[in-house]
Design an enzyme around this catalytic site. Sequence first.
Site, PDB file in Angstrom:
ATOM      1  N   ASN A 108       0.873  -1.168   0.000  1.00 19.41           N
ATOM      2  CA  ASN A 108       0.000   0.000   0.000  1.00 19.41           C
ATOM      3  C   ASN A 108       0.911   1.219   0.000  1.00 19.41           C
ATOM      4  O   ASN A 108       1.824   1.305   0.818  1.00 19.41           O
ATOM      5  CB  ASN A 108      -0.878  -0.030   1.267  1.00 19.41           C
ATOM      6  CG  ASN A 108      -1.672   1.251   1.450  1.00 19.41           C
ATOM      7  OD1 ASN A 108      -1.861   2.018   0.506  1.00 19.41           O
ATOM      8  ND2 ASN A 108      -2.143   1.482   2.661  1.00 19.41           N
ATOM      9  N   GLY A 109       0.697   2.154  -0.930  1.00 15.20           N
ATOM     10  CA  GLY A 109       1.539   3.346  -0.999  1.00 15.20           C
ATOM     11  C   GLY A 109       1.953   3.612  -2.431  1.00 15.20           C
ATOM     12  O   GLY A 109       1.395   3.037  -3.366  1.00 15.20           O
ATOM     13  N   HIS A 506     -28.573  43.642  -3.480  1.00 19.93           N
ATOM     14  CA  HIS A 506     -29.335  43.632  -4.741  1.00 19.93           C
ATOM     15  C   HIS A 506     -30.518  42.683  -4.686  1.00 19.93           C
ATOM     16  O   HIS A 506     -31.043  42.290  -5.729  1.00 19.93           O
ATOM     17  CB  HIS A 506     -28.404  43.274  -5.907  1.00 19.93           C
ATOM     18  CG  HIS A 506     -27.324  44.282  -6.104  1.00 19.93           C
ATOM     19  ND1 HIS A 506     -27.570  45.564  -6.543  1.00 19.93           N
ATOM     20  CD2 HIS A 506     -25.982  44.213  -5.900  1.00 19.93           C
ATOM     21  CE1 HIS A 506     -26.429  46.243  -6.604  1.00 19.93           C
ATOM     22  NE2 HIS A 506     -25.454  45.436  -6.221  1.00 19.93           N
TER      23      HIS A 506
END
Length: 610
Positions: A108-109, A506
């Site tokens: 993982n990474g 406005h």
Amino acid sequence: MCGIVGYIGPKQAQPILIESLKRLEYRGYDSAGIAIINEETKKTSKKSELIFRKDQGTIDNLTSILDNNTISGRVGISHTRWATHGPPSKKNAHPHIDCTGKLALVHNGIIENYNQLKDKLIKKGHEIVSETDTEILVHLIEDNYNGDLAMAVRKSLKTVKGSYAIAVIHETEPDRIVVARNESPLILGVGSNENFIASDVPAVLKYTKRVIYLHNKEISIVNNNSIEIMDLDGNTIERDWQEITWNLEDAEKGGFEHYMLKEIFEETKAIREVLRGRVGEIIFPELSIYSNTIFHGIKIIACGTSYHASLTGKYIFERLTRLPTTVEMASEYRYSEPTHDTPLVILITQSGETADTLAAAREARRRGCRTIALTNVVGSSITREVDDIIYIRVGPEISVAATKSFVGQLITLYLLAIFIAEVLGHLKPEPAKELKETLRTLPSVVERVVNNTSEIKNMVKSLVSAKHIFYIGRNINYPSALEGALKLKEISYIHAEGFPAGELKHGPLALLTKDTPVIAILSKDHTYDKIVSNLIEASARNAPVIAITSESDDEIQNIADQVLYYPDVPSLFSPVPVAVILQLVAYYTAKKCGCTIDKPRNLAKSVTVE
Ligand code: M6R
């Protein structure tokens, strides 16, 4: 994001690995795989044999492959892949196996220097079969293997740049799993005569509540009844296990009550991931456009929160690149009848599956524009509709409300704007350096915001009974106002609108009463005095006024009823801490209102219809 599980002990590994892997499904994934050392090898003369299975798709799909083909063995590793390098496919799924077929690895990474390592390994005769950065690791370890797996892992990791949590097994050393981590999570579950490894606690909670957290640049040799931890030089590290006090349900959300809160708290890490390997000399190797001839103007197209990131992007691009930048809602783009379109169109979509954005991408190409997608999901539909893809890399986002992906989109837009400005020569080295330095400070800025939620929790008490809430901002924080309002309405069901602060007078001013809180976003720049005036106008109509401003603002507490402060950052970057505060405001308001939060009524995470 990928999930890793490992088991070593007296029991059959396969059911434990599958069960534990399922506990990591919440991380999001596109492929799954398993490798086990089988010790009952009747067909071969070997004492033990590595057997693996993997495929694109769900864990259930992997289980169905295993159903007819159970792998027996008491040591194994398994993995769910969330694609970063190479689309989801069988060959890109983990485990990756070396040329000898004896070594299996899950990861993982992101290995940042994988291209350099790959060239060297190919020259040495390694056959690389996948498009992943991970496979390089397995060949590197094979190259360094001399009968000692832990030694080979240590030696290999010394040459690796990037983030990793890995688990490795070798059929000739069936008594161990070797694991290591740097910047990607990995825990060791301590059992009785058995041990576990996992990316996150929920994977092992069924079996043990005793865990050891591996730290960066540490490796561990995990046997049945021992766990040895060392640094990359082989020096022993003593570490005790800790008792987990959460239950399984809590732990899947990492102890957070909701995924949304967890994901907000992950933003520090997410920003680091987005910046990783990209800030310094900013390069986007994934872009094939390097010619400044096409940079005549930019159009950004998106929906919802991604549209608000795009609007912020307009201010960033115009400030840094000096290129005219327009933003369109994806659902409206197809109806526009431009006489000419900008040649560069950026499509932003977290999921990569939003039908309106996909249709806009097709339309932009039909009009002859060059298209780039900014998305979080590798292999998602948008990646097949555009010329170039930039992944925002914030990991899976489960809560319907987009939080960390929004922040990741902003950071990617800053990087891209600096990159284009440098290519065009609009940004000289010194100011470019300053911008990059500020980007590097953002993880700690966000960390300070998420670690200081008491003021926010207190403030939201004044919002819960409101029927309408207005958000106002100017310039780069006008889109922040829109996003703050969207986040609040989608999860708390309180009607909220965002306006450019100058527009209040406005029309919307007619709606203000003592029951209509106004949240004003300020930064200490050329817009400050004007927005203070707008705030006073709202206050004069008895509207409760809440200011979100930077810490160095010592005037506003005399004007606003309540103030939330964010750490000082240059105003160009203020949308980042502001976004985190607004997400937390929405979260805590919705929580006080008793809303479901992660799955708001009528909404879906991916809107795949037009
Ligand atoms: O996946 P996308 O970024 O294309 O999604 C676009 C919108 O549907 C999404 O941002 C939506 O507005 C979020 N749920 C808002 O939190």
